[in-house]
Design an enzyme around this catalytic site. Sequence first.
Site, PDB file in Angstrom:
ATOM      1  CB  SER A 101      -0.960   0.042   1.288  1.00 54.08           C
ATOM      2  OG  SER A 101      -0.204  -0.082   2.329  1.00 54.08           O
ATOM      3  CD  GLN A 103       3.581   0.802   4.151  1.00 56.76           C
ATOM      4  OE1 GLN A 103       3.907   0.741   5.112  1.00 56.76           O
ATOM      5  NE2 GLN A 103       2.758  -0.338   3.250  1.00 56.76           N
ATOM      6  CG  HIS A 105       5.701   3.206   8.697  1.00 57.09           C
ATOM      7  ND1 HIS A 105       4.621   2.253   8.711  1.00 57.09           N
ATOM      8  CD2 HIS A 105       6.452   2.900   8.285  1.00 57.09           C
ATOM      9  CE1 HIS A 105       4.634   1.491   7.854  1.00 57.09           C
ATOM     10  NE2 HIS A 105       5.918   1.720   7.435  1.00 57.09           N
ATOM     11  CE  LYS A 128       6.247  -1.215  10.318  1.00 61.79           C
ATOM     12  NZ  LYS A 128       5.127  -1.774   9.540  1.00 61.79           N
ATOM     13  CD  GLU A 130       9.259   0.323   6.900  1.00 59.34           C
ATOM     14  OE1 GLU A 130       8.414   0.047   7.882  1.00 59.34           O
ATOM     15  OE2 GLU A 130       8.642   0.504   5.871  1.00 59.34           O
ATOM     16  CG  HIS A 271       7.436   4.107   2.668  1.00 54.31           C
ATOM     17  ND1 HIS A 271       6.865   4.577   3.550  1.00 54.31           N
ATOM     18  CD2 HIS A 271       7.250   2.554   2.978  1.00 54.31           C
ATOM     19  CE1 HIS A 271       6.515   3.864   4.777  1.00 54.31           C
ATOM     20  NE2 HIS A 271       6.831   2.515   4.368  1.00 54.31           N
ATOM     21  NE  ARG A 290      -1.987  -1.232   5.052  1.00 58.18           N
ATOM     22  CZ  ARG A 290      -2.264  -1.469   6.664  1.00 58.18           C
ATOM     23  NH1 ARG A 290      -2.973  -1.149   7.091  1.00 58.18           N
ATOM     24  NH2 ARG A 290      -1.337  -2.744   7.209  1.00 58.18           N
ATOM     25  CE  LYS A 296      -3.417  -5.903   4.692  1.00 57.05           C
ATOM     26  NZ  LYS A 296      -2.060  -6.053   5.357  1.00 57.05           N
TER      27      LYS A 296
END
Length: 412
Positions: A101, A103, A105, A128, A130, A271, A290, A296
């Site tokens: 997706s 998205q 964070h 989050k 990453e 991203h 998202r 979702k």
Amino acid sequence: MERLACAVQNYAWGKSAEESAVAALASADGLAVDATKPYAELWMGTHPSGPSRVKESGATLLEHLRAHPELFRPQVSQHFGNQVEGLPYLFKVLSVNKALSIQAHPDLELAKQLHARDPEHYKDPNHKPEMAIATTPFEAMCSFRPLVEIADHVEAVEALSTLAGPAGREFVAAVRGGAAADDTVGVAALRRLYAAMMTAADDTVQQCIQTLLAAVQGGTYPSLPSLPPAELVLRIHDQYPGDIGIFALFVLNIVTLQPGEAIFLGPNEPHAYLSGNCVECMACSDNVVRAGLTPKFKDCETLLNMLTYKPGKPSINHGESQCEGRVRAYVPPVDEFKVVRVDLSAGESATSQSSVGPSILLVYDGEVQCGEHVLTKGSVWYMADGSTAELAARSACQVFIASCNDAVLRSA
């Protein structure tokens, strides 16, 4: 060292069992693989949605850590406080067959707010950040393109111009008038442009998608070098027909990492991973906001409000070379984690630096001796705080080790 049994996630975007690196690693470690399912992620850590277990005792890794508080040095446990129980990071392998997706964070403060407001969709109060390290060519969208590039696309692509409407024309005028990435005019214009795209009426979105497809398939798609390849546009449409996320290709950077290259994705940066295999490490969280390329839950309003809107090209991390190039350290600008990659030919050896906090070691390929243990492909091992991995290759091998960032001790 304790050998771990780790969880796999069979998300729909994962590769088939036959092609998935996740399935290959899980199978090599003794897990029965279902040929009818996709294998998307291998989770290594203490997150409750996919906790690792100590093979010898059957206890979860979190239970093991609770029973042995000495495995965390005081500075580490004090540094993270009540932010998370267990490991402060979550270590993963991803095998991506179709796009994840669009998205971002949340940062730590927003994560707490979202969890309090909607715990069903935002399951923990942690941020989050990453980092993804490619193990095959790895395709992704990340952060906003340079402003001039986006303006070129709005002018060149009829479907994008129609979708953006007046906000698109205002954006182009601002950029051509000198608006820059580091001034409020440029950021505000980008924010309005992206909001207009993502909140357009569905009938407008569908009309613009058809216009885009007609151009790509009919030979009238512009030849501007910075535009996403026609093949990628068609692939994303095939994976998510009628989804607004297809237009992210024109405003977000598209990168293809080569094996060993990495990108860091900080809080509130848009991203989407598109294809390939990678090793990923992040703060211990599963919070995702998202807004496209997904069946979702979507939270477009939150995504639009949280993004940084920092345009520019992403930074590619090649890792810091150590041990005559046999070891590379990937150190992000966050305290929760770092990752070391070790590549050895048969008969070679290397020693990792003493870890900060408990470490997780993954044998991604080959076979290697570590002290009294023979570590085989797919095996995952927990190492106590302060451990040093002395590795001697029994065959050509690749090993990844996650631990806390050394900055934890400097800031303690």
